[in-house]
Design an enzyme around this catalytic site. Sequence first.
Site, PDB file in Angstrom:
ATOM      1  N   ASP A  31       0.726  -1.075   0.100  1.00  0.00           N
ATOM      2  CA  ASP A  31      -0.055   0.092  -0.010  1.00  0.00           C
ATOM      3  C   ASP A  31       1.028   1.371  -0.047  1.00  0.00           C
ATOM      4  OD1 ASP A  31      -2.206  -1.779   0.363  1.00  0.00           O
ATOM      5  OD2 ASP A  31      -3.022  -0.730   2.042  1.00  0.00           O
ATOM      6  N   HIS A  37       3.908  -2.349   3.238  1.00  0.00           N
ATOM      7  CA  HIS A  37       3.885  -0.705   2.682  1.00  0.00           C
ATOM      8  C   HIS A  37       5.079  -0.752   1.989  1.00  0.00           C
ATOM      9  CE1 HIS A  37       0.901  -0.497   5.587  1.00  0.00           C
ATOM     10  NE2 HIS A  37       0.355   0.353   5.008  1.00  0.00           N
TER      11      HIS A  37
END
Length: 240
Positions: A51, A197
Amino acid sequence: MRGGPGWAAATLALPAFQAAPALAAVPAVRARFLPGLHGVGRPDRVALTFDDGPDPESTPRFLEVLAAHRVRATFFLLGTMLRRWPELGRQVVDAGHEVAVHGWAHDNLLLRGPVATVRDLARTRALIAEVTGRTPRFFRPPYGVLTGAALLGALRLRLEPVLWSCWGRDWTPSATGDTVYDTVRAGLAGGGTILLHDSSCTAAPGAWRSALTALPRLLAECRRQGWTVGPLGAHRDPAR
Ligand SMILES: [Zn+2]
């Protein structure tokens, strides 16, 4: 089936629709009642997702590791990041990875009105398609907060909401490769979806290094367990 209504029917069938965001935030509840939303796929596969990118500081490092291990993943992009670094978004796709919608900015959708929420989703989906030439299939809201407006917006845009089954808590200032590996491993099983991430644009500066350090060990562990690691699209539809 692309954009299939199954997840929407399951979500809308909940007795109290407005309670869906709260219920969906509880992993055990998600896994039991909303396996698709939980990111559960075939038991011999694990989906790898990132993400908050694309980010020139960090995303290329993740692309290098994934290429070295010949592993493809799904990148949930932010519109604000992709608008600044479109070439990097194209590099993600050119490397064989799947791109998906995370949001325009990194807003908690509980604080956005319904109109703004749908506009954010549409804008991000359109930018990803324009920049990368790929129409996103999946949507993961920032913080995993799925509001009614976000669900209806996703349905309208034929986006499938997906959260995750395990994460590395790689956004915290104290995260290290060891803590990220241990945290993911504790929640990981065949059929699961890993959340990491590839950018720290919404986290402690440089926190992405913890995920990058953990990544080769996580890939090795998945190999050891006999799980094929790949993007969400293949997780859901192995023929792809
Ligand atoms: Zn995020």
